[in-house]
Design a protein around this motif. Structure first.
Motif, PDB file in Angstrom:
ATOM      1  N   TYR A 190       0.859  -1.179   0.000  1.00  0.00           N
ATOM      2  CA  TYR A 190       0.000   0.000   0.000  1.00  0.00           C
ATOM      3  C   TYR A 190       0.900   1.236   0.000  1.00  0.00           C
ATOM      4  CZ  TYR A 190      -3.850   3.023   1.776  1.00  0.00           C
ATOM      5  OH  TYR A 190      -4.822   3.988   1.964  1.00  0.00           O
ATOM      6  N   PRO A 191       0.678   2.191  -0.886  1.00  0.00           N
ATOM      7  CA  PRO A 191       1.563   3.354  -0.966  1.00  0.00           C
ATOM      8  C   PRO A 191       1.677   4.090   0.371  1.00  0.00           C
ATOM      9  CG  PRO A 191       0.049   3.326  -2.821  1.00  0.00           C
ATOM     10  CD  PRO A 191      -0.423   2.261  -1.872  1.00  0.00           C
ATOM     11  N   TYR A 192       2.894   4.358   0.778  1.00  0.00           N
ATOM     12  CA  TYR A 192       3.178   4.961   2.082  1.00  0.00           C
ATOM     13  C   TYR A 192       4.487   5.717   1.873  1.00  0.00           C
ATOM     14  CZ  TYR A 192       4.217   4.684   7.212  1.00  0.00           C
ATOM     15  OH  TYR A 192       4.519   4.936   8.540  1.00  0.00           O
ATOM     16  N   SER A 193       4.371   6.926   1.368  1.00  0.00           N
ATOM     17  CA  SER A 193       5.536   7.640   0.864  1.00  0.00           C
ATOM     18  C   SER A 193       6.649   7.745   1.891  1.00  0.00           C
ATOM     19  CB  SER A 193       5.124   9.037   0.392  1.00  0.00           C
ATOM     20  OG  SER A 193       6.218   9.700  -0.208  1.00  0.00           O
ATOM     21  N   TYR A 194       6.300   7.983   3.153  1.00  0.00           N
ATOM     22  CA  TYR A 194       7.315   8.181   4.182  1.00  0.00           C
ATOM     23  C   TYR A 194       8.115   6.902   4.434  1.00  0.00           C
ATOM     24  CZ  TYR A 194       9.366   9.698   8.639  1.00  0.00           C
ATOM     25  OH  TYR A 194      10.233  10.030   9.646  1.00  0.00           O
ATOM     26  N   ARG A 195       7.441   5.761   4.330  1.00  0.00           N
ATOM     27  CA  ARG A 195       8.113   4.462   4.492  1.00  0.00           C
ATOM     28  C   ARG A 195       7.706   3.563   3.321  1.00  0.00           C
ATOM     29  NH1 ARG A 195      10.487   4.662   9.325  1.00  0.00           N
ATOM     30  NH2 ARG A 195       9.554   5.972  10.923  1.00  0.00           N
ATOM     31  N   CYS A 196       8.110   3.955   2.139  1.00  0.00           N
ATOM     32  CA  CYS A 196       7.656   3.299   0.911  1.00  0.00           C
ATOM     33  C   CYS A 196       7.963   1.801   0.925  1.00  0.00           C
ATOM     34  CB  CYS A 196       8.330   3.951  -0.292  1.00  0.00           C
ATOM     35  SG  CYS A 196       7.869   3.197  -1.869  1.00  0.00           S
ATOM     36  N   PRO A 197       6.946   0.949   0.751  1.00  0.00           N
ATOM     37  CA  PRO A 197       7.185  -0.500   0.749  1.00  0.00           C
ATOM     38  C   PRO A 197       8.038  -0.957  -0.426  1.00  0.00           C
ATOM     39  CG  PRO A 197       4.950  -0.019   0.021  1.00  0.00           C
ATOM     40  CD  PRO A 197       5.524   1.273   0.525  1.00  0.00           C
ATOM     41  N   ILE A 248      -2.831   6.758   6.890  1.00  0.00           N
ATOM     42  CA  ILE A 248      -2.084   6.819   5.627  1.00  0.00           C
ATOM     43  C   ILE A 248      -3.086   6.962   4.477  1.00  0.00           C
ATOM     44  CG2 ILE A 248      -0.413   5.676   4.147  1.00  0.00           C
ATOM     45  CD1 ILE A 248       0.418   4.010   6.597  1.00  0.00           C
ATOM     46  N   PRO A 249      -3.185   8.157   3.884  1.00  0.00           N
ATOM     47  CA  PRO A 249      -4.108   8.334   2.754  1.00  0.00           C
ATOM     48  C   PRO A 249      -3.549   7.677   1.497  1.00  0.00           C
ATOM     49  CG  PRO A 249      -3.540  10.451   3.809  1.00  0.00           C
ATOM     50  CD  PRO A 249      -2.555   9.425   4.274  1.00  0.00           C
ATOM     51  N   ALA A 250      -4.390   6.937   0.805  1.00  0.00           N
ATOM     52  CA  ALA A 250      -3.971   6.388  -0.488  1.00  0.00           C
ATOM     53  C   ALA A 250      -3.948   7.508  -1.517  1.00  0.00           C
ATOM     54  CB  ALA A 250      -4.934   5.295  -0.927  1.00  0.00           C
ATOM     55  N   ALA A 284      -9.498   3.745   1.933  1.00  0.00           N
ATOM     56  CA  ALA A 284      -8.987   4.879   1.177  1.00  0.00           C
ATOM     57  C   ALA A 284      -8.019   5.701   2.022  1.00  0.00           C
ATOM     58  CB  ALA A 284     -10.140   5.752   0.685  1.00  0.00           C
ATOM     59  N   ILE A 285      -8.227   5.696   3.320  1.00  0.00           N
ATOM     60  CA  ILE A 285      -7.239   6.208   4.270  1.00  0.00           C
ATOM     61  C   ILE A 285      -7.112   5.159   5.366  1.00  0.00           C
ATOM     62  CG2 ILE A 285      -6.615   8.000   5.929  1.00  0.00           C
ATOM     63  CD1 ILE A 285      -8.206   9.990   4.388  1.00  0.00           C
ATOM     64  N   GLN A 286      -5.943   4.564   5.480  1.00  0.00           N
ATOM     65  CA  GLN A 286      -5.753   3.561   6.526  1.00  0.00           C
ATOM     66  C   GLN A 286      -5.786   4.252   7.889  1.00  0.00           C
ATOM     67  OE1 GLN A 286      -2.148   1.373   5.603  1.00  0.00           O
ATOM     68  NE2 GLN A 286      -3.253   0.024   4.213  1.00  0.00           N
TER      69      GLN A 286
END
Length: 447
Positions: free
Chosen positions: A175-182, A227-229, A219-221
């Motif tokens: 899932y996109p998570y810019s601060y901790r990008c998977p 974490i907003p998608a 849509a927002i975890q």
């Protein structure tokens, strides 16, 4: 009446070890109104936990209380399973006015047992029945409940480590998570990589992953750390699932009913899913859980999903008040305004405090992720999330009159789930407490 210590001690004597909030907030609540609660020792707190976001209009809203009292005084039934009542009919009619028109004109509604978990269970059963397929795709960081099926779809491993044999057939995707990008990239490139990975996996005949019964996401975890998608990601998931005829389930249990400045968080991306999970705020503080879905999926028979308390008449009238409030001119715009005001102030605080790694969210669903700037770093060179630092901030806030819950990786994210009706003055007071707590903890961590 007794002290906080007296009631919390008794609670520890007779309640299970699974209790959680009393360990963080050792108080006994005597009164509550709007965004403020008062304990038995007359201490007042601004409530940013807010029933885990279930009290859209705050504690003891006058309109909600009046509607419930009116129903009780009328002699109407309070519990009718799924038997028709005027109160339910009015609720469903109102509900369909806040659902995107594209879905509303072909929608079916299934009332579930009162918890959001059961909405998840119902949706999965529905999609498996309709498609004849048995697997589900979920996303890392997602939270969908604590039942055996819904917990299997939830990212948090701590909840699952001691519970064997949860529902099989769940495939997790990044899932996109810019601060901790998977994907180890970050930013827009990380989002595109998550999209490409999902699309290739579902379309590659050698991926090893069979076509699922559904794709489920927030849509927002929420519990995953606010974490907003990205809009691009949500639009891509909708495109891919449509192309492959896979039902898309949007879990709006925490991020829905106006919290992000729109009725549903997925609306920020301009998409319409096949199934919407709705609970928490929809009941106006009363237990209520339901799914709204495309009637093309309505292939299960009578009794295929049931629940004794799916006919909560008090929740129907309370929920009508909430929905009517969302439709008032300017109400959702004001949620956005208040959220922007909070975000601006928190971003300024982040710029001064090294223990805040990231601030994110939409509307009045906001999270601040805490780090130990002197601690180890992850693969992207970002300090690891620090639940210890967040706990210190949480405890300091509580001691000074602000109740906030944590979430995210290692419990490192302090989260805002305040009432949508919170006043500007209450926001100012809450943020002042929060800012002072962060500054105090910063001084202790970085000395």
């Amino acid at each position: 009446m007794g002290t906080n210590q007296y009631f919390v001690g008794r609670q520890g004597d007779y309640e299970s070890s699974a209790r959680s909030y009393p360990r963080k907030f050792p108080l006994a609540v005597a009164k509550a109104k709007g965004a403020v609660i008062e304990d038995v020792e007359n201490n007042r707190y601004i409530d940013f936990l807010n029933g885990a976001g279930s009290l859209a209009l705050g504690h003891n809203n006058d309109e909600i209380n009046s509607a419930m009292i009116e129903l009780i005084d009328s002699g109407a039934p309070l519990h009718m399973l799924d038997i028709a009542t005027p109160a339910k009919d009015r609720f469903v009619e109102n509900l369909l006015t806040i659902i995107p028109e594209e879905l509303a004109k072909k929608a079916k509604v299934q009332f579930c047992s009162p918890s959001g978990t059961d909405a998840t269970e119902a949706a999965i059963k529905l999609c498996k029945t309709a498609t004849g397929r048995g697997t589900v795709i979920s996303f890392s960081g997602g939270y969908h409940g604590m039942g055996h099926g819904s917990m299997a779809l939830t990212g948090n491993c701590t909840a699952k480590n001691k519970v064997s044999n949860v529902m099989p057939g769940v495939q997790f995707m990044p899932y996109p998570y810019s601060y901790r990008c998977p994907m180890g990239i970050g930013g827009e490139a990380g989002t595109k990589a998550c999209i490409a990975y999902l699309e290739r996996l579902l379309k590659d005949p050698e991926s090893g992953v069979t076509k699922p019964a559904a794709v489920i996401l927030e849509a927002i975890q929420g519990e995953g750390g606010v974490i907003p998608a990205p809009v691009e990601f949500l639009q891509a998931v909708r495109r891919i699932t449509k192309e492959l005829d896979i039902p898309m389930i949007c879990d709006e249990i925490q991020c829905g009913i106006g919290r992000t400045g729109k009725v549903f968080a997925f609306e920020h991306a301009g998409i319409v899913p096949d199934v919407i999970l709705i609970s928490k705020a929809i009941g106006g503080g009363q237990p209520l859980s339901l799914i709204v879905y495309d009637k093309a999926l309505d292939l299960w028979g009578p009794g295929a999903h049931a629940g004794t308390f799916r006919g909560n008449q008090l929740a129907f009238v309370a929920g009508n008040v909430v929905m009517n409030k969302l439709k008032e001119p300017g109400f959702l715009e004001d949620v956005t305004r208040k959220g922007d005001m909070m975000m601006s102030r928190l971003m300024k605080l982040k710029g001064k405090m090294s223990i805040i790694g990231d601030v994110r969210g939409k509307g009045l669903m906001i999270g601040a992720e805490f780090i130990d700037p002197n601690g180890p770093k992850d693969l992207m060179g970002v300090p690891e999330p620090s639940g210890e630092v967040a706990t210190m901030v949480q405890r300091t806030c509580f001691n000074n009159g602000l109740i906030m819950e944590k979430g995210g990786r290692n419990g490192s994210v302090m989260r805002c789930l305040c009432p949508l009706t919170i006043t500007d003055d209450e926001i100012d007071r809450a943020l002042t407490i929060f800012e002072n707590a962060v500054k105090e903890v910063e001084g202790n961590v970085c000395k």
